[in-house]
Write an enzyme that holds these catalytic residues in place. Sequence first.
Site, short mmCIF file in Angstrom:
data_model
loop_
_atom_site.label_atom_id
_atom_site.label_comp_id
_atom_site.label_asym_id
_atom_site.label_seq_id
_atom_site.Cartn_x
_atom_site.Cartn_y
_atom_site.Cartn_z
N ARG A 56 -15.98 3.33 1.11
CA ARG A 56 -15.20 2.37 1.89
C ARG A 56 -15.44 0.99 1.28
O ARG A 56 -16.54 0.65 0.87
CB ARG A 56 -15.67 2.36 3.36
CG ARG A 56 -15.18 3.57 4.16
CD ARG A 56 -13.69 3.51 4.41
NE ARG A 56 -13.22 4.59 5.29
CZ ARG A 56 -12.81 5.77 4.84
NH1 ARG A 56 -12.86 6.06 3.54
NH2 ARG A 56 -12.36 6.69 5.69
N GLU A 113 -7.02 -3.21 2.87
CA GLU A 113 -6.08 -2.31 2.21
C GLU A 113 -4.74 -2.40 2.93
O GLU A 113 -4.69 -2.48 4.14
CB GLU A 113 -6.62 -0.87 2.24
CG GLU A 113 -7.91 -0.71 1.47
CD GLU A 113 -8.46 0.72 1.54
OE1 GLU A 113 -7.81 1.61 2.13
OE2 GLU A 113 -9.55 0.95 1.00
N HIS A 122 -6.57 4.03 -2.66
CA HIS A 122 -7.24 4.89 -1.67
C HIS A 122 -6.66 6.31 -1.76
O HIS A 122 -6.17 6.88 -0.79
CB HIS A 122 -7.08 4.34 -0.26
CG HIS A 122 -8.11 4.87 0.69
ND1 HIS A 122 -8.63 4.13 1.73
CD2 HIS A 122 -8.70 6.07 0.76
CE1 HIS A 122 -9.50 4.87 2.39
NE2 HIS A 122 -9.56 6.05 1.85
#
Length: 325
Positions: free
Chosen positions: A237, A266, A285
Amino acid sequence: MKKQVVLYKKLSPALMTRLQQHCDVTLIESLDADGLMKLRDALPGAYGLLGASLKLDAALLDLAPQLQAIASVSVGVDNYDIDYLTRRKILLSNTPDVLTETTADTGFALILATARRVVELANMVRSGQWHRNIGPAHFGTDVHGKTLGIIGMGRIGEALAQRGHFGFGMPVLYHSQSRKPAVEARFDAQYRSLEALLQEADFICLTLPLTAQTEGLIGAEQFALMRPESIFINISRGKVVDEAALIDALHHQRIRAAGLDVFEREPLNHDSPLLQLNNVVATPHMGSATHETREAMARCAVENLLAALAGEKPANLVNPVAWQG
Ligand code: 8YV
């Protein structure tokens, strides 16, 4: 009477059929302002939620007085207030095992792409800048035989160690909350303190969850311990890392490069300083993002949700204290 379930992540037709056999399903097509408004409107009647990539805080879930279960299509559960859910006896499930190998593959893709400058050199070819045999100015660095340092030895960390040890002949160092004798035996992995791992490893890979304990774990002090030839990889993360400190370390060449699949915010802003650096490989991601794995994750989430709504214990229960079976 079928229980009302709200999806905020689209399912394949097969999984939608499976869910609709047992539930009345409302699909929130997108998480833009309009979608979030529709989600809020649907919450009062919801017994179950299924989705990912949305912070479901107390303020939002207070709108769902009948909520019994949340099935997250993810292994990470940092989008949920687990204490709040447990107090309300709302069962939270996730999808741990099905994404392990794919996410570890992504980790190794970033190791290889970053070490061998794949993106930078492929773009050079694509832009017509390849005019002669490449020389030292375009050389990367080897992966095989280098020391792989893994911070967080869970399922994904272990799969990464497997790839490094058996696939690339890499000595494996790891740091985690507890010793992992089976990992040490299987991959000849050696436990190190965080500081020692940062000083010794050639590739430093983050594979740990975002928690109150891990947020900001890697900052200026930690980057200062790394060697100038080390490469930093983050598939966990973004908020485990102080992103400003990472940018500073890269900009001042305190580390060689970074392979990043996750970011503090993000999607990553196009004007992020990270995207101005040639020694950064940034991906969106995509850790678990293959057709096969995302379908397997969604299938796992659907089964978790159906079990919870039927009064059974979901296979992947994050907060077992909330279980009243
Ligand atoms: C995606 C992940 O966020 O599983 C996780 O925790 O970070 C990734 O797999 C998730 O799959 C979104 O659907």
